[in-house]
Design an enzyme around this catalytic site. Structure first.
Site, PDB file in Angstrom:
ATOM      1  N   HIS A 189      62.500   5.838  22.625  1.00  0.00           N
ATOM      2  CA  HIS A 189      62.010   6.891  21.730  1.00  0.00           C
ATOM      3  C   HIS A 189      61.189   7.887  22.544  1.00  0.00           C
ATOM      4  O   HIS A 189      60.028   7.658  22.846  1.00  0.00           O
ATOM      5  CB  HIS A 189      61.171   6.267  20.618  1.00  0.00           C
ATOM      6  N   HIS A 192      59.511  13.400  18.881  1.00  0.00           N
ATOM      7  CA  HIS A 192      58.641  13.503  17.702  1.00  0.00           C
ATOM      8  C   HIS A 192      57.156  13.286  17.949  1.00  0.00           C
ATOM      9  O   HIS A 192      56.445  12.742  17.104  1.00  0.00           O
ATOM     10  CB  HIS A 192      59.146  12.573  16.604  1.00  0.00           C
ATOM     11  N   TYR A 194      55.450  11.385  20.025  1.00  0.00           N
ATOM     12  CA  TYR A 194      54.912  10.085  20.417  1.00  0.00           C
ATOM     13  C   TYR A 194      54.668  10.051  21.935  1.00  0.00           C
ATOM     14  O   TYR A 194      54.746  11.062  22.612  1.00  0.00           O
ATOM     15  CB  TYR A 194      55.816   8.974  19.903  1.00  0.00           C
ATOM     16  N   ALA A 309      71.480  15.206  16.120  1.00  0.00           N
ATOM     17  CA  ALA A 309      70.833  14.801  14.876  1.00  0.00           C
ATOM     18  C   ALA A 309      70.017  15.962  14.333  1.00  0.00           C
ATOM     19  O   ALA A 309      69.662  16.883  15.064  1.00  0.00           O
ATOM     20  CB  ALA A 309      69.925  13.596  15.109  1.00  0.00           C
ATOM     21  N   GLY A 311      69.406  17.101  10.128  1.00  0.00           N
ATOM     22  CA  GLY A 311      69.816  17.858   8.946  1.00  0.00           C
ATOM     23  C   GLY A 311      71.303  18.071   8.790  1.00  0.00           C
ATOM     24  O   GLY A 311      71.730  18.948   8.027  1.00  0.00           O
TER      25      GLY A 311
END
Length: 378
Positions: A189, A192, A194, A309, A311
């Site tokens: 990950h 976003h 992080y 990725a 929407g």
């Protein structure tokens, strides 16, 4: 893809682009609709629960790729209640029946491994210590997705240069644990806001050592994680998720195109399986904005499988595959609300509407495993 073109393909018995097979390394995918990683907050005490067996198996198709919800790599990596972990033996054992259920239906299952960094507070941290990050700059309080509650974040502690390899090692061990649990691979990950993105984006990273300053230095931590994980479990089992264009949790960059392109090119050195990138148009709690073809330079630069990725619906997903702008498309909210999403796409069936208010409840059924399938829909 125009409406009449789609209907013509269906009438002629041709597979629409999203439902064509794809070979991802050693994995034979039967279609290109991917379950995106979706945080669900139902792993009580950071231990995966039996109700996740049904949740993931509902969304499994033979030859379909699923990416598990973000899974915590260590006791310092937590920032949300009841997110699953992969750093203890108990957690590894709890994942096994969930992974087995996906494999029993022929699915391919990757575990997304996660460190939230400064997106945390002392209540989540061992001994009430400060969260760790690339910086000591804290995040302002944020309204949660329900529009009511306010998330509070504690001032983080800047990792020393000497500590960073220890966090890299936490990712490595988590990847090894995921393979022990039976997962087919891991997704790092790096998106976003992080920890990994806290290093990559210059509006967060204010370091003056070899992990700060230049674009190359800011990406050093991310690439060290990639290298360590790839060496541990094999590059053919490793993917990464990136969101250079988003500003989630105040992680913004003034030149996201350069950041995304540098990462896409740099990843080729490690020969990892896939790069999963979020569209510029994606907004976490708002309507999408138009930004066509924003990922094309990164898609062209990366040599492995590319997953887009953010929407997507049926038509633009088909267009992206048909126009070779991506290999696979990850669906989040639509796949949550429609456990049989590939089937609904195939026959162009109506879609269930997702219920935002139940995204992050603790209920083991509501908003989790109670969305109806086509054959049970009234």
């Amino acid at each position: 893809m125009a409406e009449k073109d789609f209907e013509k393909q269906v009438q002629e018995g041709k597979k629409i682009p999203l439902l064509t097979p794809y070979k991802m390394g050693k994995f034979e995918l039967s279609h290109r609709v991917v379950l995106a990683p979706l945080t669900r907050l139902r792993s009580f005490g950071n231990v995966p629960q039996p109700h996740a067996i049904l949740y993931y198996s509902q969304r499994t198709t033979k030859g379909g790729l699923l990416i598990a919800e973000a899974t915590v790599i260590s006791d310092t990596a937590r920032g949300y209640p009841d997110t699953p972990g992969i750093w203890t033996k108990e957690q590894v054992e709890a994942w096994k029946p969930i992974v087995d259920a996906v494999h029993a239906k022929g699915g391919i299952f990757f575990c997304q491994i996660w460190h939230v960094g400064r997106v945390s507070n002392t209540s989540f941290q061992p001994n009430g210590q400060a969260p760790i990050s690339s910086t000591d700059k804290e995040i302002y309080p944020q309204i949660r997705s329900n529009g009511i509650d306010v998330a509070q974040f504690s001032p983080p502690r800047r990792l020393t240069t000497e500590e960073i390899p220890l966090v890299v090692n936490d990712f490595r061990v988590a990847a090894r644990n995921a393979i022990e649990a039976g997962f087919d691979g891991v997704e790092i990950h790096g998106a976003h806001g992080y920890l990994i993105e806290q290093f990559m984006k210059h509006k967060v990273n204010d370091r003056t050592d070899q992990y700060g300053g230049s674009l190359q230095n800011r990406c050093r931590f991310a690439l060290e994680v990639v290298e360590a994980v790839a060496n541990e479990v094999g590059p053919d089992r490793v993917g990464i998720r990136l969101s250079p264009f988003t500003a989630f949790m105040e992680a913004d960059d003034s030149n996201p195109e350069a950041l995304g392109l540098y990462m896409a090119e740099s990843l080729n050195k490690y020969r990892i399986l896939y790069c999963h990138m979020v569209e510029p148009r994606w907004k976490p709690d708002a309507e999408n904005v138009e930004c066509p073809h924003g990922l094309v330079p990164m898609r062209k630069a990366f040599n492995g499988t590319f997953i887009a990725a953010g929407g997507y619906e049926l038509e633009d997903g088909n267009d992206a595959v048909a126009e070779n702008r991506t290999d696979l498309v990850a669906y989040g909210r639509l796949f949550l609300a429609n456990p049989d999403l590939p089937k609904r796409f195939e026959i162009r069936a109506p879609l269930n509407k997702y219920i935002r208010e139940t995204f992050y409840t603790r209920d083991p059924v509501i908003g989790y495993t109670d969305y109806p399938f086509l054959e049970t829909k009234i």
